[in-house]
Write a protein that holds these residues in place. Structure first.
Motif, PDB file in Angstrom:
ATOM      1  N   VAL A 159    -115.287 -53.556  52.259  1.00 36.53           N
ATOM      2  CA  VAL A 159    -114.825 -54.416  51.177  1.00 36.53           C
ATOM      3  C   VAL A 159    -114.100 -53.565  50.138  1.00 36.53           C
ATOM      4  N   ALA A 160    -113.085 -54.147  49.547  1.00 38.50           N
ATOM      5  CA  ALA A 160    -112.371 -53.510  48.439  1.00 38.50           C
ATOM      6  C   ALA A 160    -112.074 -54.592  47.410  1.00 38.50           C
ATOM      7  N   TYR A 161    -111.582 -54.174  46.262  1.00 35.05           N
ATOM      8  CA  TYR A 161    -111.170 -55.150  45.258  1.00 35.05           C
ATOM      9  C   TYR A 161    -109.864 -54.700  44.631  1.00 35.05           C
ATOM     10  N   VAL A 162    -109.187 -55.662  44.046  1.00 40.36           N
ATOM     11  CA  VAL A 162    -107.908 -55.393  43.402  1.00 40.36           C
ATOM     12  C   VAL A 162    -107.856 -56.194  42.103  1.00 40.36           C
ATOM     13  N   ASP A 163    -107.307 -55.592  41.071  1.00 42.01           N
ATOM     14  CA  ASP A 163    -107.107 -56.283  39.801  1.00 42.01           C
ATOM     15  C   ASP A 163    -105.711 -56.900  39.847  1.00 42.01           C
ATOM     16  N   LEU A 164    -105.629 -58.118  40.350  1.00 45.34           N
ATOM     17  CA  LEU A 164    -104.328 -58.759  40.559  1.00 45.34           C
ATOM     18  C   LEU A 164    -103.555 -58.948  39.258  1.00 45.34           C
ATOM     19  N   GLY A 215     -92.791 -57.530  38.299  1.00 43.64           N
ATOM     20  CA  GLY A 215     -93.617 -58.197  37.294  1.00 43.64           C
ATOM     21  C   GLY A 215     -93.186 -57.833  35.884  1.00 43.64           C
ATOM     22  N   LYS A 216     -92.879 -56.553  35.677  1.00 46.92           N
ATOM     23  CA  LYS A 216     -92.403 -56.115  34.365  1.00 46.92           C
ATOM     24  C   LYS A 216     -91.089 -56.805  34.013  1.00 46.92           C
ATOM     25  N   ALA A 217     -90.189 -56.872  34.991  1.00 53.14           N
ATOM     26  CA  ALA A 217     -88.892 -57.509  34.758  1.00 53.14           C
ATOM     27  C   ALA A 217     -89.062 -59.002  34.471  1.00 53.14           C
ATOM     28  N   ALA A 218     -89.936 -59.654  35.217  1.00 53.24           N
ATOM     29  CA  ALA A 218     -90.174 -61.082  35.009  1.00 53.24           C
ATOM     30  C   ALA A 218     -90.783 -61.326  33.631  1.00 53.24           C
ATOM     31  N   LYS A 219     -91.734 -60.490  33.235  1.00 55.10           N
ATOM     32  CA  LYS A 219     -92.347 -60.625  31.914  1.00 55.10           C
ATOM     33  C   LYS A 219     -91.296 -60.436  30.816  1.00 55.10           C
ATOM     34  N   ALA A 220     -90.400 -59.477  31.004  1.00 56.61           N
ATOM     35  CA  ALA A 220     -89.351 -59.237  30.005  1.00 56.61           C
ATOM     36  C   ALA A 220     -88.429 -60.455  29.900  1.00 56.61           C
ATOM     37  N   ARG A 221     -88.062 -61.028  31.053  1.00 58.19           N
ATOM     38  CA  ARG A 221     -87.210 -62.233  31.034  1.00 58.19           C
ATOM     39  C   ARG A 221     -87.920 -63.386  30.345  1.00 58.19           C
ATOM     40  N   LEU A 222     -89.190 -63.565  30.649  1.00 60.02           N
ATOM     41  CA  LEU A 222     -89.961 -64.642  30.019  1.00 60.02           C
ATOM     42  C   LEU A 222     -90.089 -64.419  28.518  1.00 60.02           C
ATOM     43  N   GLU A 275     -92.914 -69.558  33.843  1.00 58.47           N
ATOM     44  CA  GLU A 275     -93.759 -68.422  34.220  1.00 58.47           C
ATOM     45  C   GLU A 275     -94.233 -68.576  35.666  1.00 58.47           C
ATOM     46  N   ARG A 276     -94.620 -69.783  36.035  1.00 62.47           N
ATOM     47  CA  ARG A 276     -95.070 -70.032  37.402  1.00 62.47           C
ATOM     48  C   ARG A 276     -93.931 -69.765  38.394  1.00 62.47           C
ATOM     49  N   GLN A 277     -92.723 -70.214  38.066  1.00 67.00           N
ATOM     50  CA  GLN A 277     -91.568 -69.992  38.943  1.00 67.00           C
ATOM     51  C   GLN A 277     -91.233 -68.508  39.064  1.00 67.00           C
ATOM     52  N   GLU A 278     -91.348 -67.783  37.971  1.00 64.63           N
ATOM     53  CA  GLU A 278     -91.032 -66.351  37.980  1.00 64.63           C
ATOM     54  C   GLU A 278     -92.082 -65.557  38.754  1.00 64.63           C
ATOM     55  N   MET A 279     -93.350 -65.912  38.561  1.00 65.79           N
ATOM     56  CA  MET A 279     -94.442 -65.101  39.095  1.00 65.79           C
ATOM     57  C   MET A 279     -94.831 -65.454  40.536  1.00 65.79           C
ATOM     58  N   GLU A 280     -94.592 -66.674  40.961  1.00 66.48           N
ATOM     59  CA  GLU A 280     -95.038 -67.086  42.296  1.00 66.48           C
ATOM     60  C   GLU A 280     -94.501 -66.209  43.423  1.00 66.48           C
ATOM     61  N   PRO A 281     -93.188 -65.898  43.461  1.00 64.57           N
ATOM     62  CA  PRO A 281     -92.711 -65.024  44.540  1.00 64.57           C
ATOM     63  C   PRO A 281     -93.319 -63.614  44.470  1.00 64.57           C
ATOM     64  N   ILE A 282     -93.558 -63.140  43.272  1.00 62.36           N
ATOM     65  CA  ILE A 282     -94.147 -61.813  43.105  1.00 62.36           C
ATOM     66  C   ILE A 282     -95.593 -61.829  43.602  1.00 62.36           C
ATOM     67  N   ILE A 283     -96.326 -62.871  43.242  1.00 58.24           N
ATOM     68  CA  ILE A 283     -97.717 -63.005  43.695  1.00 58.24           C
ATOM     69  C   ILE A 283     -97.775 -63.095  45.216  1.00 58.24           C
TER      70      ILE A 283
END
Length: 186
Positions: free
Chosen positions: A29-34, A44-51, A117-125
């Motif tokens: 088992v492992a974990y990740v801080d998504l 993600g940084k670029a999307a946050k800057a655009r938002l 935000e959902r549109q920007e982040m969904e492809p990245i997620i």
């Protein structure tokens, strides 16, 4: 319930539990801080800057209208003594309507921000999910948990694959970009 039935029931439960416990011992088992990964990968940084830029523009627009309404109210307050009650009531109602329109505009922009935000982040997620899946397959992990949503209170840092996910995500992007640059042109 007789002693014999209780013992039989306990034996049945133990016989079912032992294979599960044995397979759980082999489970990696492992974990990740998504949330952190999303904020630290380049996309993600670029999307946050655009938002953030979009939000600031919307906020400036709303602040400008709010300032205009304050000025209009101050003017109305100064001139109200010279107005007839009907004219004053009409202007106050008009000002109140403008305030309501601005409040609705602000609420609408909040909804738009959530959608954007959902549109920007969904492809990245989705891409992060693919990176996590490939790391899990490569390392033969039976389970990868999200640190925040899984209820993990404590876990050793050695089981955190967040940094590896960030490196793999950003690395896959540069690899594709480099491959595209190095590809022969026709």
């Amino acid at each position: 319930m007789s002693l014999r039935t209780t013992v039989a029931a306990m034996a049945a439960v133990l016989s079912l539990a032992l294979p599960v416990a044995a397979s759980a011992a082999d489970l990696k088992v492992a974990y990740v801080d998504l949330q952190r990964v999303l904020l630290e990968v380049d996309d993600g940084k670029a999307a946050k800057a655009r938002l953030q830029k979009w939000l600031e523009e919307k906020q400036k627009e709303i602040d400008k209208e709010q300032t205009a309404l304050r000025t209009e109210k101050e003017t109305l307050d100064k001139q109200s003594s010279a107005m007839t009650p009907d004219v004053r009531a009409q202007k106050e109602a008009d000002l109140q309507r403008k305030v309501m329109v601005l409040a609705q505009k602000w609420e609408k922009s909040r909804g738009e921000a959530a959608t954007k935000e959902r549109q920007e982040m969904e492809p990245i997620i989705n891409k992060i999910d693919q990176v996590v899946a490939s790391i899990a397959q490569r390392d033969d992990l039976g389970m990868v948990l999200d640190k925040r949503d899984s209820g993990i209170v404590f876990a050793k840092a050695q089981y955190d694959i967040s940094n590896e996910v960030i490196r793999a995500y950003n690395g896959s992007k540069t690899t594709k970009t480099t491959a595209a640059k190095d590809a022969p042109t026709k």
